[in-house]
Design a protein around this motif. Structure first.
Motif, PDB file in Angstrom:
ATOM      1  N   PRO A   1       0.823  -1.212   0.000  1.00  0.00           N
ATOM      2  CA  PRO A   1       0.000   0.000   0.000  1.00  0.00           C
ATOM      3  C   PRO A   1       0.860   1.266   0.000  1.00  0.00           C
ATOM      4  O   PRO A   1       1.883   1.320   0.677  1.00  0.00           O
TER       5      PRO A   1
ATOM      6  N   GLN B   1      -3.698  11.545   4.359  1.00  0.00           N
ATOM      7  CA  GLN B   1      -3.962  11.264   5.759  1.00  0.00           C
ATOM      8  C   GLN B   1      -4.663  12.467   6.378  1.00  0.00           C
ATOM      9  O   GLN B   1      -4.225  13.603   6.215  1.00  0.00           O
TER      10      GLN B   1
ATOM     11  N   VAL C   1      -2.206  10.182  15.492  1.00  0.00           N
ATOM     12  CA  VAL C   1      -1.208  10.362  14.443  1.00  0.00           C
ATOM     13  C   VAL C   1       0.133   9.841  14.923  1.00  0.00           C
ATOM     14  O   VAL C   1       0.511  10.045  16.064  1.00  0.00           O
ATOM     15  N   GLY C   2       0.874   9.208  14.034  1.00  0.00           N
ATOM     16  CA  GLY C   2       2.205   8.752  14.392  1.00  0.00           C
ATOM     17  C   GLY C   2       2.357   7.265  14.195  1.00  0.00           C
ATOM     18  O   GLY C   2       1.389   6.503  14.223  1.00  0.00           O
ATOM     19  N   GLY C   3       3.609   6.834  14.024  1.00  0.00           N
ATOM     20  CA  GLY C   3       3.873   5.453  13.674  1.00  0.00           C
ATOM     21  C   GLY C   3       3.478   4.440  14.723  1.00  0.00           C
ATOM     22  O   GLY C   3       3.324   3.263  14.425  1.00  0.00           O
TER      23      GLY C   3
ATOM     24  N   GLU D   1      -1.736   1.829  15.892  1.00  0.00           N
ATOM     25  CA  GLU D   1      -2.141   0.768  14.989  1.00  0.00           C
ATOM     26  C   GLU D   1      -3.185   1.278  14.018  1.00  0.00           C
ATOM     27  O   GLU D   1      -4.134   1.956  14.401  1.00  0.00           O
TER      28      GLU D   1
ATOM     29  N   TYR E   1       9.602   1.995  14.513  1.00  0.00           N
ATOM     30  CA  TYR E   1       8.471   1.180  14.910  1.00  0.00           C
ATOM     31  C   TYR E   1       8.247   0.214  13.752  1.00  0.00           C
ATOM     32  O   TYR E   1       8.182   0.633  12.597  1.00  0.00           O
TER      33      TYR E   1
ATOM     34  N   PHE F   1       6.243  -3.242  11.994  1.00  0.00           N
ATOM     35  CA  PHE F   1       4.961  -3.925  11.952  1.00  0.00           C
ATOM     36  C   PHE F   1       5.006  -5.062  10.932  1.00  0.00           C
ATOM     37  O   PHE F   1       5.717  -4.993   9.936  1.00  0.00           O
TER      38      PHE F   1
ATOM     39  N   LEU G   1      -3.216  -6.473  11.365  1.00  0.00           N
ATOM     40  CA  LEU G   1      -1.951  -6.411  12.088  1.00  0.00           C
ATOM     41  C   LEU G   1      -1.670  -7.736  12.773  1.00  0.00           C
ATOM     42  O   LEU G   1      -2.502  -8.249  13.524  1.00  0.00           O
TER      43      LEU G   1
ATOM     44  N   PHE H   1       7.876  -1.729  19.245  1.00  0.00           N
ATOM     45  CA  PHE H   1       8.182  -0.328  19.508  1.00  0.00           C
ATOM     46  C   PHE H   1       9.471  -0.192  20.310  1.00  0.00           C
ATOM     47  O   PHE H   1      10.300   0.665  20.045  1.00  0.00           O
TER      48      PHE H   1
ATOM     49  N   GLY I   1       7.710   2.684  10.734  1.00  0.00           N
ATOM     50  CA  GLY I   1       7.295   4.053  11.031  1.00  0.00           C
ATOM     51  C   GLY I   1       8.087   4.543  12.222  1.00  0.00           C
ATOM     52  O   GLY I   1       8.925   3.821  12.754  1.00  0.00           O
ATOM     53  N   ASP I   2       7.828   5.767  12.659  1.00  0.00           N
ATOM     54  CA  ASP I   2       8.438   6.245  13.889  1.00  0.00           C
ATOM     55  C   ASP I   2       7.466   7.158  14.615  1.00  0.00           C
ATOM     56  O   ASP I   2       6.401   7.472  14.093  1.00  0.00           O
ATOM     57  N   SER I   3       7.869   7.583  15.796  1.00  0.00           N
ATOM     58  CA  SER I   3       6.947   8.343  16.628  1.00  0.00           C
ATOM     59  C   SER I   3       6.659   9.720  16.072  1.00  0.00           C
ATOM     60  O   SER I   3       5.611  10.298  16.330  1.00  0.00           O
TER      61      SER I   3
ATOM     62  N   ALA J   1       6.999  10.571  12.660  1.00  0.00           N
ATOM     63  CA  ALA J   1       6.453  10.528  11.305  1.00  0.00           C
ATOM     64  C   ALA J   1       4.949  10.335  11.367  1.00  0.00           C
ATOM     65  O   ALA J   1       4.430   9.674  12.254  1.00  0.00           O
ATOM     66  N   SER J   2       4.260  10.899  10.440  1.00  0.00           N
ATOM     67  CA  SER J   2       2.807  10.784  10.428  1.00  0.00           C
ATOM     68  C   SER J   2       2.347   9.557   9.672  1.00  0.00           C
ATOM     69  O   SER J   2       1.159   9.300   9.595  1.00  0.00           O
ATOM     70  N   LYS J   3       3.257   8.800   9.113  1.00  0.00           N
ATOM     71  CA  LYS J   3       2.831   7.655   8.331  1.00  0.00           C
ATOM     72  C   LYS J   3       3.789   6.500   8.497  1.00  0.00           C
ATOM     73  O   LYS J   3       4.880   6.648   9.033  1.00  0.00           O
ATOM     74  N   ILE J   4       3.342   5.331   8.042  1.00  0.00           N
ATOM     75  CA  ILE J   4       4.221   4.171   7.991  1.00  0.00           C
ATOM     76  C   ILE J   4       4.438   3.797   6.533  1.00  0.00           C
ATOM     77  O   ILE J   4       3.591   4.074   5.682  1.00  0.00           O
TER      78      ILE J   4
ATOM     79  N   PHE K   1       5.213   0.777   3.795  1.00  0.00           N
ATOM     80  CA  PHE K   1       5.050  -0.652   3.619  1.00  0.00           C
ATOM     81  C   PHE K   1       6.077  -1.205   2.632  1.00  0.00           C
ATOM     82  O   PHE K   1       6.445  -0.544   1.656  1.00  0.00           O
TER      83      PHE K   1
END
Lengths: 115, 113
Positions: free
Chosen positions: A43, A48, A98-100, A103, B32, B34, B46, B51, B94-96, B98-101, B103
């Motif tokens: 994906p 967002q 928001v944030g990694g 989940e 982070y 996953f 998931l 973490f 991802g990280d704390s 960043a606003s996204k992960i 893939f």
């Protein structure tokens, strides 16, 4: 707890037509994501939202794609006009924040075929 | 920039055999990590996440993953696979802040009867 709902599940359109997808996130989830998943790939984040504000739309092709989340709950993603390369599964996801570390919960997706 | 590599596009294992799916990441800070699973026609679910703390993480459906910072890896394992494990598996980072992960491209798992 109800999951992320998406509709329609499947859509076939001709190139240059327009199409819209709908997403209803999990109740209470402030963050909503739209992903594009091309066959054989992971994906890719398109946009967002945090509540009804945009956090990240850096990979959204803004000349043809648009998205909104007017009341901070439901969201729609629109493509106008569609191209052949837009054929993909469009996934909606939501998370508490928001944030990694938060989940993301995914809906079943909408499979779009552009002919 | 963050990136995730899943070197195996497709893996086939026999039912009852052990499984290891590889994932390598590139990230400057503590990531982070996953693992998600996607069954045909379904969204992503998931399996587990890392973490901090214990580098061996237990997930659902009998899966586990081990974070190895020195190797920049987060491989997914299962001691004995079942036919129902046939699916696409995605590693993500991802990280704390960043606003996204991000893939990876996924590994398709097939199960041989």
């Amino acid at each position: 707890e109800a999951g992320v709902a998406q509709s329609p599940r499947y859509k076939i359109i001709e190139k240059r037509q327009s199409v819209a997808f709908w997403c209803n996130p999990i109740s209470g989830h402030a963050t909503l994501y739209w992903y594009q998943q091309i066959l054989g790939q992971g994906p890719k984040l398109l946009i967002q939202f945090q509540n009804n504000g945009v956090v990240d739309d850096s990979q959204l092709p803004k000349d043809r794609f648009s998205a909104e989340r007017l009341k901070g709950v439901d969201s729609t993603l629109k493509i106008q006009p569609a191209k052949l390369e837009d054929s993909a599964v469009y996934l909606c996801a939501s998370s508490l924040g928001v944030g990694g570390r938060y989940e993301q919960y995914f809906g079943p997706g909408t499979r779009l075929t552009v002919t | 920039a963050q990136s995730v590599t899943q070197p195996d596009i497709h893996i086939t294992v026999s039912e009852g055999a052990s499984l290891e799916l590889r994932c390598n990441y590139s990230y400057g800070a503590t990531p982070y990590l996953f693992w998600y699973v996607q069954s045909p026609g379904q969204g992503l679910q998931l399996l587990l996440k890392y973490f901090s703390g214990d580098t061996l993480v237990q997930g659902i459906k009998g899966f586990e993953a081990e974070f190895k910072r020195s190797q920049s890896s987060f491989n997914l394992r299962k001691p004995s696979v079942h036919w129902s494990d046939a699916a696409e598996y995605f590693c993500a980072v991802g990280d704390s802040s960043a606003s996204k992960i991000i893939f990876g491209s996924g590994t398709r798992l097939s199960i041989r009867p």
